[in-house]
Enzyme design. Structure first.
Site, PDB file in Angstrom:
ATOM      1  N   GLU A 110       0.819  -1.226   0.000  1.00 16.14           N
ATOM      2  CA  GLU A 110       0.000   0.000   0.000  1.00 16.14           C
ATOM      3  C   GLU A 110       0.848   1.269   0.000  1.00 16.14           C
ATOM      4  OE1 GLU A 110      -2.742  -0.599   3.284  1.00 16.14           O
ATOM      5  OE2 GLU A 110      -4.117  -1.642   1.966  1.00 16.14           O
ATOM      6  N   GLU A 167      -5.608  -8.260  -1.450  1.00 12.52           N
ATOM      7  CA  GLU A 167      -6.288  -8.134  -0.152  1.00 12.52           C
ATOM      8  C   GLU A 167      -7.739  -7.804  -0.423  1.00 12.52           C
ATOM      9  OE1 GLU A 167      -4.838  -5.589   2.971  1.00 12.52           O
ATOM     10  OE2 GLU A 167      -2.756  -5.984   2.406  1.00 12.52           O
TER      11      GLU A 167
HETATM   12  C1  BG6 Z   1      -4.631  -3.070   4.647  1.00 12.41           C
HETATM   13  C2  BG6 Z   1      -3.287  -3.519   5.159  1.00 12.41           C
HETATM   14  O1  BG6 Z   1      -4.696  -1.681   4.708  1.00 12.41           O
HETATM   15  O2  BG6 Z   1      -5.769  -3.416   5.334  1.00 12.41           O
HETATM   16  C3  BG6 Z   1      -3.326  -4.680   6.131  1.00 12.41           C
HETATM   17  O3  BG6 Z   1      -2.411  -3.824   4.108  1.00 12.41           O
HETATM   18  C4  BG6 Z   1      -4.519  -4.498   7.045  1.00 12.41           C
HETATM   19  O4  BG6 Z   1      -2.104  -4.738   6.807  1.00 12.41           O
HETATM   20  C5  BG6 Z   1      -5.776  -4.528   6.211  1.00 12.41           C
HETATM   21  O5  BG6 Z   1      -4.578  -5.426   8.085  1.00 12.41           O
HETATM   22  C6  BG6 Z   1      -7.059  -4.468   6.996  1.00 12.41           C
HETATM   23  O6  BG6 Z   1      -7.030  -3.383   7.852  1.00 12.41           O
HETATM   24  P1  BG6 Z   1      -7.294  -3.517   9.408  1.00 12.41           P
HETATM   25  O7  BG6 Z   1      -6.995  -2.191   9.954  1.00 12.41           O
HETATM   26  O8  BG6 Z   1      -8.717  -3.904   9.554  1.00 12.41           O
HETATM   27  O9  BG6 Z   1      -6.372  -4.562   9.904  1.00 12.41           O
END
Ligand code: BG6
Length: 477
Positions: free
Chosen positions: A176, A376
């Site tokens: 990111e 993701e």
């Molecule tokens: C992304 C990141 O922004 O979102 C991850 O790359 C992160 O590291 C994921 O865990 C989900 O966000 P969160 O804050 O719910 O863990």
């Protein structure tokens, strides 16, 4: 023949700082994540390197992947993974970031992980830096704001490329990277990405600081691409962005322009640099308006030109709206935006928009014409084991199903989408809040925010569902 190609890369994603734990084992140094306390709903994580009494540091234990990786990879194999996205903890390899030689014990740990993946025929997809900068670099060079960070990163990359050449084909230079464009956000996404401390700790909102740090990351990533071509024949390097579709809140021309601007500044800027090899024209005006004067050294432009990445990847959780003025706010993984009245939101306020994924994949492919992976995607939710000890998570199945449907629609639209790795396929520590209660997994980990729990792994209902999805190459949803 189904919609997706036979070699489609189904899998799942985790990062080192959110899963491994063992934060000081076998010579590992402290990373930025290791000094971030736990937060929670309405309570921000803090950067606390002095360990005040009572502070909790969830990344230090993670979910014990460091000791349980064999069991976890066996679960991934049971799911039918073709690819396993993980990150390497920089501080296992270079504990402070400044050493001349890598830490052999750290390299050996990932040898073990890759051997286990090879045993099951699962391809690793490795994020080189996922919010895990050595804390010593934060203190000594203000993270990415200091130009020396480029040399530290390249020394680290060289150690990885030499050691894992032939074993790892797919690499992502930064998780990111566009988090750095955003003045708002949780300490982990601001601090860990940029690594500010001292006087700069309160200044990540200053555009001059943010964009200078980002410039150093661009140069570092581009040099890493060139290094990989030399040391890792056959390797493919991807850029990685947090993509959040931004719709104009109304069809007012002012709102249209506002959405276009926001899309450029948050979603497109970094990938334009990393896939086109130069700063986009629209940033000239942006920098002028913000009074940003970048320190660009001779050779930087050439490095960017020569270090164009091979493929595009993104996280996708949510979409938002943009408007020239007004509108109710909505939360998001990195940046807040405006509420979309047509969408529902998760328990943490992130708006759920599966069709936004189709829209995004089309926009990305139209722009770059390179293979795209969604590395993701997922739903953070409170999961409670039921009386029979099972974890029933129909809401997660519904979220993933609707997103995969739209990913398939994008493939039908002609997008070359090559893989899908849902986030946190095994429960892990939340990046934004440091909670364990915010669970994304298909596998439940018995670990709670008060530090209790055995770390035992249990398959949720979504586990069995996703295994069928993979086995049918996405036909059975
Ligand atoms: C992304 C990141 O922004 O979102 C991850 O790359 C992160 O590291 C994921 O865990 C989900 O966000 P969160 O804050 O719910 O863990």
């Amino acid at each position: 023949m189904g919609v997706l190609p036979d070699n489609f890369l189904w899998g799942g994603a985790i990062s080192a700082n959110q899963s491994e734990g063992a934060w000081d084992a076998d010579g590992k140094g402290a990373s930025f994540a290791d000094v971030c306390t736990a937060g929670g709903a309405g309570e921000a994580r803090r950067i606390e390197p002095r360990f005040p009494p009572g502070a909790r540091y969830p990344s230090r234990e993670g979910v014990d992947f460091y000791r349980r990786y064999r069991e976890d990879i066996a679960l991934a194999a049971e799911l039918g993974f073709k690819v396993f996205r993980l990150s390497i903890a920089w501080t296992r390899i270079f504990p402070t970031g400044f050493e001349d030689e890598p830490n052999e014990a750290g390299l050996r740990f990932y040898d073990g992980v890759f051997s286990e993946l090879e045993r099951f025929g699962i391809e690793p997809l490795v994020t080189i830096s996922h919010y895990e900068m050595p804390y010593a670099m934060v203190e000594r060079c203000n993270g990415w704001y200091g130009r020396e960070a480029i040399d530290c990163y390249l020394r680290y990359c060289e150690a990885l490329f030499r050691r894992y050449s032939g074993r790892v084909r797919l690499w992502l230079t930064f998780n990111e990277i566009n988090a750095g464009t955003m003045p708002s956000g949780a300490p982990l996404s601001l601090g860990c990405v940029r690594g500010y401390t001292g006087p700069l700790l309160s200044a990540p909102t200053e555009a001059a600081v943010r964009y200078q740090a980002l410039h150093h990351q661009f140069v570092a990533a581009a040099e890493a691409v060139q290094l990989a071509r030399e040391l890792c024949p056959g390797a493919k390097l991807g850029c990685m962005n947090a993509f959040s579709a931004l719709y104009p809140r109304t069809c007012r021309p002012e709102d249209m322009l506002s959405a276009q601007r926001e899309m450029r500044y948050t979603n497109w800027f970094c990938s334009d640099v990393q896939l086109r090899g130069e700063y986009p024209a629209y940033m000239r005006r942006r920098f002028e308006e913000l009074g940003v004067k970048l320190d660009v050294r001779p050779g930087d432009a050439e490095a960017l030109r020569r270090g164009v990445h091979d493929f595009y990847t993104c996280s996708y959780y949510t979409s938002g709206c943009a408007a020239a003025s007004g509108g109710e706010g909505a939360a998001g993984n990195l940046a807040a935006s405006l509420k979309n009245p047509y969408l529902e939101a998760s328990g943490w306020g992130w708006q759920i928009d599966p069709q936004g994924l189709r829209w995004s994949l089309n926009a990305i492919y139209d722009r770059y014409r390179v293979p795209v992976m969604v590395v993701e995607n997922g739903l953070g939710a409170l999961d409670e084991p039921s009386a029979d000890g099972r974890i029933h998570d129909p809401y997660r199945i519904d979220y993933l199903r609707r997103h995969i449907e739209q990913l398939k629609e994008a493939a039908r639209d002609g997008v070359e989408v090559t893989g899908y790795t849902p986030w946190g396929w095994i429960d892990l520590v939340s990046a934004s809040t440091g909670e364990l209660a915010k669970r994304y997994g298909l596998v439940y980990v018995d670990r709670r925010d008060d530090g209790s729990g055995s770390f035992e792994r249990r398959r949720k209902d979504s586990f069995y569902w996703y295994a069928r999805v993979i086995a049918s190459n996405g036909e059975e949803l």
